[in-house]
Design a protein around this motif. Structure first.
Motif, PDB file in Angstrom:
ATOM      1  N   ASN A 148     -42.109  28.339 -75.127  1.00 57.91           N
ATOM      2  CA  ASN A 148     -42.835  27.510 -74.153  1.00 57.91           C
ATOM      3  C   ASN A 148     -42.666  26.006 -74.375  1.00 57.91           C
ATOM      4  OD1 ASN A 148     -43.730  29.791 -72.908  1.00 57.91           O
ATOM      5  ND2 ASN A 148     -45.726  29.794 -73.902  1.00 57.91           N
ATOM      6  N   THR A 149     -42.901  25.541 -75.591  1.00 61.88           N
ATOM      7  CA  THR A 149     -42.813  24.114 -75.875  1.00 61.88           C
ATOM      8  C   THR A 149     -41.379  23.617 -75.693  1.00 61.88           C
ATOM      9  OG1 THR A 149     -44.567  24.382 -77.493  1.00 61.88           O
ATOM     10  CG2 THR A 149     -43.322  22.328 -77.571  1.00 61.88           C
ATOM     11  N   GLU A 150     -40.432  24.380 -76.186  1.00 59.23           N
ATOM     12  CA  GLU A 150     -39.026  23.998 -76.045  1.00 59.23           C
ATOM     13  C   GLU A 150     -38.625  23.965 -74.567  1.00 59.23           C
ATOM     14  OE1 GLU A 150     -34.588  25.615 -77.281  1.00 59.23           O
ATOM     15  OE2 GLU A 150     -36.349  26.486 -78.246  1.00 59.23           O
ATOM     16  N   TRP A 195     -40.067  20.828 -72.907  1.00 57.93           N
ATOM     17  CA  TRP A 195     -39.338  19.625 -73.307  1.00 57.93           C
ATOM     18  C   TRP A 195     -37.978  19.551 -72.609  1.00 57.93           C
ATOM     19  CZ3 TRP A 195     -40.332  15.058 -74.657  1.00 57.93           C
ATOM     20  CH2 TRP A 195     -39.343  14.226 -75.149  1.00 57.93           C
TER      21      TRP A 195
END
Length: 151
Positions: free
Chosen positions: A45-47, A50
């Motif tokens: 999710n975070t990757e 970004w």
């Protein structure tokens, strides 16, 4: 999307009356070299977030980088330049220099690192060496624009 300043520089060069145009690009990008993933599984999710936020500028950088010489020559020669020289200095081989921040105050150690990196980049760039040699001789042959006559 003009994170290398190329479009801005080309715009200025188009306005300049000089017949010899020199586009000097210093690429200190911290972005990834390949903005498109080759993974077989989806990113976390975070990757993913970004990459969605930064992919457009990274993708534009990677798309224009191999074509900038052709784009600059077509545009500037077409506008009347006699010579168009593109010098691309890439900090990709200098990871320590790429980690130096962009704050107004840089430590003496980082100043020395950036100075040494710049000297290495200039010393190892064949286009720049050839350009300086020709400029010192008073005649620039590098990047001559082809003139086609109709008929």
């Amino acid at each position: 999307a003009d994170n290398l300043g190329i479009y801005t520089a080309l715009n200025f060069l188009l306005q300049d009356k000089s017949k010899v145009k020199i586009l000097l690009i210093v690429d200190a990008s911290k972005s990834v070299n390949n903005p498109y993933s080759k993974l077989q599984s989806p990113p976390k999710n975070t990757e993913l977030f970004w990459r969605v936020v930064t992919a457009s500028t990274d993708a534009n950088r990677e798309r224009i980088k191999p074509n900038i010489n052709l784009v600059a020559r077509e545009l500037l020669c077409g506008a009347g330049a006699t010579n168009v020289v593109v010098v691309y200095l890439d900090l990709g081989q200098y990871p320590a220099a790429k980690r130096v921040g962009t704050q107004l105050s840089i430590t003496p150690q980082n100043q020395r690192l950036l100075l040494q990196t710049g000297q290495d980049l200039v010393a190892n760039n064949k286009t720049l060496a050839q350009l300086v040699k020709q400029m010192n001789a008073g005649k620039i042959n590098l990047g001559q624009c082809q003139r086609f006559t109709k008929g």
